[in-house]
Design an enzyme around this catalytic site. Structure first.
Site: not given
Lengths: 133, 293
Positions: B87-90
């Site tokens: 995750g952590l990709c907008g």
């Protein structure tokens, strides 16, 4: 001799692109040589060595495994499943890899693992046969 | 009113977060370069493949292999949803999933059966909530550092095996096309039956079309070429996805770093003000204490 355009691409890399005088490729029905103004042909390839002769007398050899060759009016294109310049292949390493693959087959515990290992062995042996020596 | 200690803690925690997001942004930038060059290196092959295929398909008279013409039915759809493992990709993962979800809803309204093949864990997690029983498999590529053709080939073969067994009629691939670092376009691409690229862009050959010779035969070549084409399409999608993911992560982390900077600035102002207020208050107390004497 007249030159024509030749390209060799694999899914991961663009290996060769340029004007050459002749190319020898391992077709499914036997080796064939392509010179300028070759009639349009499309064929599958088997594992083997592609020999590219450039205009300046330079000869380049590449190992290809499977793929397609497409000779058309615009030039000659090989789509290889895998292609490695012969110069980059280390015979001793290939032999060691073959040995490893044999051991893998012997050690494999599941059918899947055995299948992968024997596939790998077959590929390596093709490569070994192609480079000879 | 938070105490001075609370404020200090808050500032230092935001600073720590900022360091992490900054580091992630830098890592994503480095990975993006690699992913981008891998995607570019694969492009010529795919382009040649398209043109060879277009060439071949134009010569095929009615019918042809099922991979090209379809099996005549349109009942069961397979959706291959390729997303990231992390995750952590907008909005990268969500936007692919959203596109797939719209597609699923539309197909279900038409009364078709939907099957989903997930590549990448994030998409699986999002789709599981709603479509658990439609998902047939999850392929994780977590351990894979650099996607090789072998990974794609494996997925491609799996798809073809399912098709041959009659598991589905139409297959569509969902991924994110990499346009630039800030723009990734979620894309749906139908791979079975194959969509043949039009040959209009090819340079027109003067005079009569050259007559191709086929070795061994046209059908044999087509029947080896088509399965390979599936793998190539999957490979291309995975590489585009990898580049998009890093691009999306880079801009998301850039935003996060900037937000953290803003927050630190704001908190520091509050911290300084309340410290000043405290000093002033203490001074007043001392002075008024002295006056009272």
């Amino acid at each position: 001799m007249a030159a024509f355009h030749f390209e060799l691409v694999s899914p991961e890399k663009h290996l060769f692109s340029g004007e050459v005088e002749s190319v020898v490729a391992p077709g499914a029905d036997g080796q064939f040589t392509v010179l300028k103004d070759h009639a349009p042909v499309m064929t599958t390839l088997k594992a083997g060595v592609v020999t590219v002769a450039g205009g300046d007398g330079k000869v380049e050899k590449l190992f290809v495994r499977g793929g397609f060759a497409d000779v058309s009016a615009s030039g000659f294109t090989i789509l290889a499943e895998q292609a490695i310049p012969l110069a980059e292949i280390d015979v001793a390493k290939v032999d060691a890899d073959i040995q490893d693959a044999r051991e893998d087959i012997a050690d494999a515990t599941s059918d899947d693992a055995r299948l992968t290992a024997s596939d790998k062995l077959a590929q390596l042996q093709e490569l070994r046969a192609a480079i000879g020596g | 009113m938070p105490s001075l200690k609370d404020l200090r803690n808050r500032i230092s925690s935001v600073k720590a977060t900022q360091k992490i997001t900054k580091a992630m942004q830098m890592v994503a930038a480095a990975k993006l370069r690699r992913a981008q060059s891998a995607a570019e290196a694969a492009r010529p092959y795919a382009e040649r493949m398209d043109s060879v295929l277009a060439n071949l398909a134009s010569g095929v008279t009615a019918g042809g292999p099922q991979l090209l013409a379809g099996n005549g039915k349109d009942d069961t759809h397979l959706l291959i949803v390729a997303t990231a493992e992390r995750g952590l990709c907008g909005a990268f993962n969500s936007s692919i999933v959203r596109l797939a979800r719209e597609h699923i809803t539309r197909l279900q309204d038409q009364g078709k059966t939907v099957k989903i093949l997930c590549v990448g864990k994030k998409g699986f997690e999002q789709l599981r909530r709603q479509y658990e029983r439609h998902i047939i498999e999850l392929i994780e590529l977590r351990g894979v550092k650099q996607i090789g053709f072998d990974n794609a080939d494996e997925i491609g073969k799996k798809i073809i095996r399912m098709f041959d067994e009659g598991g589905f009629d139409v297959a569509t691939l969902f991924f994110s096309r990499f346009k630039s670092v800030i723009a990734q376009i979620p894309t749906a691409q139908q791979i079975i039956p194959a969509q043949i690229p039009s040959n209009e862009n090819a340079p027109a050959v003067e005079g009569p079309q050259p007559c191709y010779e086929y070795e061994p035969g046209q059908d044999e070549i087509l029947s080896t070429l088509l399965p390979r084409n599936i793998s190539v399409q999957v490979f291309r999608a995975l590489l585009e996805n990898a580049a998009s993911e890093q691009g999306a992560r880079m801009s998301a982390m850039d935003n996060a770093t900037r937000n953290a900077g803003d927050m630190i600035k704001k908190q520091t102002t509050i911290y300084n003000r309340s410290r000043q207020a405290m000093i002033t208050k203490e001074l007043i107390e001392i002075i008024s204490g002295a006056e009272a004497l």
